[in-house]
Design a protein around this motif. Structure first.
Motif, PDB file in Angstrom:
ATOM      1  N   THR A 133       0.855  -1.178   0.000  1.00 61.48           N
ATOM      2  CA  THR A 133       0.000   0.000   0.000  1.00 61.48           C
ATOM      3  C   THR A 133       0.897   1.235   0.000  1.00 61.48           C
ATOM      4  O   THR A 133       1.774   1.355   0.854  1.00 61.48           O
ATOM      5  CB  THR A 133      -0.899   0.018   1.253  1.00 61.48           C
ATOM      6  N   PRO A 134       0.689   2.148  -0.965  1.00 62.28           N
ATOM      7  CA  PRO A 134       1.540   3.337  -0.992  1.00 62.28           C
ATOM      8  C   PRO A 134       1.289   4.224   0.236  1.00 62.28           C
ATOM      9  O   PRO A 134       0.168   4.314   0.727  1.00 62.28           O
ATOM     10  CB  PRO A 134       1.125   4.056  -2.273  1.00 62.28           C
ATOM     11  N   LEU A 135       2.352   4.827   0.719  1.00 60.55           N
ATOM     12  CA  LEU A 135       2.222   5.730   1.857  1.00 60.55           C
ATOM     13  C   LEU A 135       1.532   7.014   1.418  1.00 60.55           C
ATOM     14  O   LEU A 135       1.741   7.486   0.296  1.00 60.55           O
ATOM     15  CB  LEU A 135       3.600   6.060   2.424  1.00 60.55           C
ATOM     16  N   PRO A 136       0.714   7.602   2.294  1.00 61.51           N
ATOM     17  CA  PRO A 136       0.067   8.866   1.927  1.00 61.51           C
ATOM     18  C   PRO A 136       1.073   9.993   1.807  1.00 61.51           C
ATOM     19  O   PRO A 136       2.079  10.031   2.513  1.00 61.51           O
ATOM     20  CB  PRO A 136      -0.912   9.124   3.080  1.00 61.51           C
TER      21      PRO A 136
ATOM     22  N   ARG B 189      -5.595  13.680   2.116  1.00 58.00           N
ATOM     23  CA  ARG B 189      -6.611  13.799   3.163  1.00 58.00           C
ATOM     24  C   ARG B 189      -7.228  12.431   3.415  1.00 58.00           C
ATOM     25  O   ARG B 189      -7.371  11.617   2.510  1.00 58.00           O
ATOM     26  CB  ARG B 189      -7.727  14.778   2.754  1.00 58.00           C
ATOM     27  N   ARG B 190      -7.603  12.175   4.666  1.00 57.09           N
ATOM     28  CA  ARG B 190      -8.267  10.933   5.059  1.00 57.09           C
ATOM     29  C   ARG B 190      -9.717  11.245   5.400  1.00 57.09           C
ATOM     30  O   ARG B 190     -10.001  12.116   6.219  1.00 57.09           O
ATOM     31  CB  ARG B 190      -7.572  10.310   6.262  1.00 57.09           C
TER      32      ARG B 190
ATOM     33  N   TYR C 120     -11.075   6.378   3.512  1.00 58.05           N
ATOM     34  CA  TYR C 120     -10.566   6.633   2.170  1.00 58.05           C
ATOM     35  C   TYR C 120      -9.498   7.706   2.260  1.00 58.05           C
ATOM     36  O   TYR C 120      -9.705   8.736   2.896  1.00 58.05           O
ATOM     37  CB  TYR C 120     -11.722   7.098   1.274  1.00 58.05           C
ATOM     38  N   THR C 121      -8.354   7.469   1.634  1.00 56.87           N
ATOM     39  CA  THR C 121      -7.266   8.444   1.614  1.00 56.87           C
ATOM     40  C   THR C 121      -6.947   8.787   0.174  1.00 56.87           C
ATOM     41  O   THR C 121      -6.751   7.885  -0.643  1.00 56.87           O
ATOM     42  CB  THR C 121      -6.017   7.877   2.313  1.00 56.87           C
ATOM     43  N   ALA C 122      -6.908  10.093  -0.125  1.00 54.40           N
ATOM     44  CA  ALA C 122      -6.636  10.536  -1.499  1.00 54.40           C
ATOM     45  C   ALA C 122      -6.191  11.987  -1.491  1.00 54.40           C
ATOM     46  O   ALA C 122      -6.180  12.649  -0.449  1.00 54.40           O
ATOM     47  CB  ALA C 122      -7.883  10.386  -2.355  1.00 54.40           C
ATOM     48  N   GLU C 123      -5.867  12.472  -2.697  1.00 51.36           N
ATOM     49  CA  GLU C 123      -5.516  13.884  -2.843  1.00 51.36           C
ATOM     50  C   GLU C 123      -6.732  14.721  -2.456  1.00 51.36           C
ATOM     51  O   GLU C 123      -7.864  14.230  -2.461  1.00 51.36           O
ATOM     52  CB  GLU C 123      -5.083  14.173  -4.274  1.00 51.36           C
ATOM     53  N   PRO C 124      -6.535  15.990  -2.080  1.00 48.18           N
ATOM     54  CA  PRO C 124      -7.627  16.804  -1.539  1.00 48.18           C
ATOM     55  C   PRO C 124      -8.899  16.861  -2.395  1.00 48.18           C
ATOM     56  O   PRO C 124      -9.999  16.717  -1.858  1.00 48.18           O
ATOM     57  CB  PRO C 124      -6.993  18.188  -1.391  1.00 48.18           C
ATOM     58  N   ALA C 125      -8.785  17.042  -3.694  1.00 54.68           N
ATOM     59  CA  ALA C 125      -9.992  17.162  -4.533  1.00 54.68           C
ATOM     60  C   ALA C 125     -10.818  15.883  -4.514  1.00 54.68           C
ATOM     61  O   ALA C 125     -12.053  15.921  -4.383  1.00 54.68           O
ATOM     62  CB  ALA C 125      -9.607  17.522  -5.963  1.00 54.68           C
ATOM     63  N   LYS C 126     -10.161  14.741  -4.631  1.00 55.75           N
ATOM     64  CA  LYS C 126     -10.883  13.460  -4.602  1.00 55.75           C
ATOM     65  C   LYS C 126     -11.459  13.181  -3.218  1.00 55.75           C
ATOM     66  O   LYS C 126     -12.557  12.650  -3.097  1.00 55.75           O
ATOM     67  CB  LYS C 126      -9.957  12.320  -5.022  1.00 55.75           C
ATOM     68  N   ALA C 127     -10.729  13.554  -2.180  1.00 57.22           N
ATOM     69  CA  ALA C 127     -11.210  13.344  -0.820  1.00 57.22           C
ATOM     70  C   ALA C 127     -12.458  14.182  -0.545  1.00 57.22           C
ATOM     71  O   ALA C 127     -13.409  13.706   0.083  1.00 57.22           O
ATOM     72  CB  ALA C 127     -10.116  13.665   0.186  1.00 57.22           C
TER      73      ALA C 127
ATOM     74  N   ILE D  24     -13.068  14.628   7.648  1.00 54.70           N
ATOM     75  CA  ILE D  24     -11.935  14.735   6.721  1.00 54.70           C
ATOM     76  C   ILE D  24     -10.811  15.422   7.476  1.00 54.70           C
ATOM     77  O   ILE D  24     -11.024  16.410   8.167  1.00 54.70           O
ATOM     78  CB  ILE D  24     -12.332  15.484   5.425  1.00 54.70           C
ATOM     79  N   GLU D  25      -9.616  14.852   7.362  1.00 54.88           N
ATOM     80  CA  GLU D  25      -8.462  15.369   8.092  1.00 54.88           C
ATOM     81  C   GLU D  25      -7.197  15.046   7.309  1.00 54.88           C
ATOM     82  O   GLU D  25      -7.237  14.226   6.382  1.00 54.88           O
ATOM     83  CB  GLU D  25      -8.402  14.745   9.482  1.00 54.88           C
ATOM     84  N   PRO D  26      -6.082  15.660   7.656  1.00 50.53           N
ATOM     85  CA  PRO D  26      -4.830  15.316   6.967  1.00 50.53           C
ATOM     86  C   PRO D  26      -4.516  13.833   7.140  1.00 50.53           C
ATOM     87  O   PRO D  26      -4.724  13.260   8.215  1.00 50.53           O
ATOM     88  CB  PRO D  26      -3.779  16.181   7.669  1.00 50.53           C
ATOM     89  N   ALA D  27      -4.024  13.206   6.092  1.00 55.63           N
ATOM     90  CA  ALA D  27      -3.694  11.780   6.165  1.00 55.63           C
ATOM     91  C   ALA D  27      -2.484  11.538   7.050  1.00 55.63           C
ATOM     92  O   ALA D  27      -2.374  10.510   7.701  1.00 55.63           O
ATOM     93  CB  ALA D  27      -3.445  11.228   4.765  1.00 55.63           C
ATOM     94  N   ILE D  28      -1.572  12.509   7.063  1.00 59.96           N
ATOM     95  CA  ILE D  28      -0.392  12.414   7.919  1.00 59.96           C
ATOM     96  C   ILE D  28      -0.531  13.493   8.973  1.00 59.96           C
ATOM     97  O   ILE D  28      -0.423  14.676   8.678  1.00 59.96           O
ATOM     98  CB  ILE D  28       0.904  12.623   7.110  1.00 59.96           C
TER      99      ILE D  28
END
Length: 65
Positions: A4-7, A12-13, A26-33, A51-55
């Motif tokens: 699994t690729p690291l965020p 955003r999660r 679900y974790t993705a770039e901001p627009a998709k999140a 919704i929050e930062p993934a890291i």
């Protein structure tokens, strides 16, 4: 088994909560999140969707302890 690729720092999660239990994540770039968050809010209108930062940001002083 696939890795699994690291965020990335900008990712955003999104989480859907049923009480204290996460039922979807679900974790993705901001627009998709943001789109996913909107879709889950419509689909599960009575549940909390966050919704929050993934890291999470870590205070350097706390990390050194």
């Amino acid at each position: 088994m696939t890795a699994t690729p690291l965020p990335r720092p900008t990712d955003r999660r999104v989480r859907v909560w049923f009480g204290e239990h996460v039922i979807a994540e679900y974790t993705a770039e901001p627009a998709k999140a943001i789109r996913y968050q909107a879709a889950m809010t419509r689909r599960f209108y009575s549940l909390r969707v966050t919704i929050e930062p993934a890291i999470p940001a870590v205070n350097q002083d706390a990390a050194d302890s």
